[in-house]
Scaffold this active site. Sequence first.
Site, mmCIF file in Angstrom:
data_model
loop_
_atom_site.group_PDB
_atom_site.id
_atom_site.type_symbol
_atom_site.label_atom_id
_atom_site.label_comp_id
_atom_site.label_asym_id
_atom_site.label_seq_id
_atom_site.Cartn_x
_atom_site.Cartn_y
_atom_site.Cartn_z
ATOM 1 C CG LEU A 9 3.963 18.131 -2.829
ATOM 2 C CD1 LEU A 9 3.098 18.685 -1.716
ATOM 3 C CD2 LEU A 9 3.706 18.903 -4.108
ATOM 4 C CG HIS A 10 10.837 16.291 -3.033
ATOM 5 N ND1 HIS A 10 11.432 15.066 -3.028
ATOM 6 C CD2 HIS A 10 10.041 16.326 -1.947
ATOM 7 C CE1 HIS A 10 11.022 14.385 -1.980
ATOM 8 N NE2 HIS A 10 10.172 15.123 -1.305
ATOM 9 C CB ALA A 11 12.986 20.203 -6.927
ATOM 10 N NE ARG A 12 13.103 22.485 -12.531
ATOM 11 C CZ ARG A 12 13.967 22.324 -13.495
ATOM 12 N NH1 ARG A 12 13.592 21.857 -14.647
ATOM 13 N NH2 ARG A 12 15.217 22.631 -13.313
ATOM 14 N N PRO A 13 8.089 20.696 -8.634
ATOM 15 C CG PRO A 13 7.557 18.429 -8.720
ATOM 16 C CD PRO A 13 8.715 19.382 -8.735
#
Lengths: 571, 87
Positions: B14-18
């Site tokens: 669950l980083h950046a884009r997601p």
Amino acid sequence: MRGFGASKGFCYAKVLLFQEKEIAITGQVKTVAEEMKMFEEALRKVYSETVTLREKTAKEAGEEAAEILDAHCTILMDEGMINPIKEAVSGGMSAAKAVEQILTEYIRAFEAMEDEYLSLRALDIKDIKNRIIRKILHCESTDLSNLPEPTIIAGHDITPSATAGMDVGHVAGLLMEMGGNTSHTAILARTLEIPAIVGVRGLMDNIKTGDTIAFDGSTGEIFTDLTEGQMAYFKSRQQEERIRKERLEKLAKRESLTKDGQKINLYGNIGSTEDVTRIMEKGADGIGLFRSEFLYLGRKDLPSEKTQFLAYKKVLETMKDKTVIVRTLDIGGDKEVPALGMKKEENPFLGLRAIRLCKQEKNIFKMQIRALLKASVYGNLHIMFPMISSLEELRWAKGMINECRKELADEGIAVKEKIPVGIMVEVPSVAVLADLFAPECDFFSIGTNDLTQYTLAVDRGNETVASLYNHFHPAVLYLIKNTIEAAHRAGIPCGMCGEAAGNIRMIPILIGLAIDELSMTASAILEAKDLLRELTVDECRQLGAAVMCEKTAEQIEKLTKEFIEKRRKIC
Amino acid sequence: MIKKKVVVVSKTGLHARPANALVKKAQQYPCAVEIGFRDKTYNAKSMLGVLAAGINCGMEIEIICTGDREAEACGQIVQLIEEGLAE
């Protein structure tokens, strides 16, 4: 002193230390209502400043550089930040203290993360925290928006908001104690082509505002306490580099002609839709290699026909009537697509790769062809198949195009009537028998990276044999020559899109062998054009003929090196 | 209140884009949306909250929705995570 070279280029100028004034937060609290108003106003101002900066950055440095400010905007509206701060203020805390406390918790959480990308995001939050607090306390930091002369900006940490407001035209270079190659300052510097070094230990203790220093962004070396002799040397080097850069920039608008007026198309290679802007800025005549893989990599599922169509359409529209050669899916080998559940292979470069994989996964291939055909009406599309090794494969792939054409016609969807279809010449079997393939293609494009590794049986990723990998090997040049000649006998053009196409020492040989088009990465285009404009076809032909008589790569490289040195005034 | 467990399959966790895709989805619903992870809860409508949780690929989390349209929100968000968060 030295650090990590983050953006190449040589730099010699006066230093301006970027310092953030110490923020003194007192515990003094006005009324809850007043503190709340102070916070809300500061937040609103910082937000609108960020939006303005975002627009400015997008215009000056491009969308990629502006992305960080998008992230700032998101954080500034984030209820995970705003709500706890408001709660704290309601509970009687001063606005500045509440911002400090809540955001420091987040900064700690991010700093503790192992992921480099995320731990660097702590810098963004710190930046935002300081800006809001400064706004609340009316205490702003070193102004970089108005520099009187070319200046090296040096700081412990040059925050994204500071770089975004920077007077870019007068920034000669950037030096930073903090940061890595993926820090935003590093990315921004590369985008703007400003030399930069990051991660310099002891930087702030060893230089001060007004010092004249020099540094080399390629090596990460910084030179301080210069003697007069050194100064003179660095000054002339800086001057040379500037003249060279200005001269090259002017070339973007000039035609890619040889000295005697022969047109050689200089195309760009792109790996994303954003790359199009970069190659256009360099004045590319078209796109010689559109790597369609990026649409498939780094995702769990497959891109839909529509997603692909929109990406192709966007590129075609931007390029207007200029040639856009899209290479169909080239995966397998070392490039993995999770959604395909591909098996590990002993010898991936000799395995189920590119067109071979597409033949097995027919539906995926057809989806791409359909998307391409649909997009064809928006520009000058050329379709190119990778890794072709036999005529059967080529005929099968062309058959798929016809099948998709029929399907779309039945669905009533318009497709351009004439779409040139060609192949990458990268497997020796095709280069050897190029005469058999040429009549069934509309163009050839030589992929030198694979052609070299397959011809010489050298894995280009394997360091222990890397020294054997050489485009100048007589066998590779023989195959290139054979391919170009076969293309011309059949009346079709032959280009090149491997690394050799952008190699300054290779270009005269290729022109000598009568190549029609060279396609390369954006940063190589202007240098190639610069060289091209100094060459005549005749002298290149002589060089081409001479190298074909040589027996070793070493001899060939020596010949071409001498050839260029003789003609170059600079370097 | 409605809860549902789900395993994060997006490659970057669950980083950046997601994370951005998840937050945007959560913000579409009037109910409170939280992520339960390792005995803590994080606000799923907050990018900072989601990122600070430090959730990686393969980890199991719980989506907790409370309020208006909670069942719909929970179902939709879990589905989005299962589909890889439009990576």
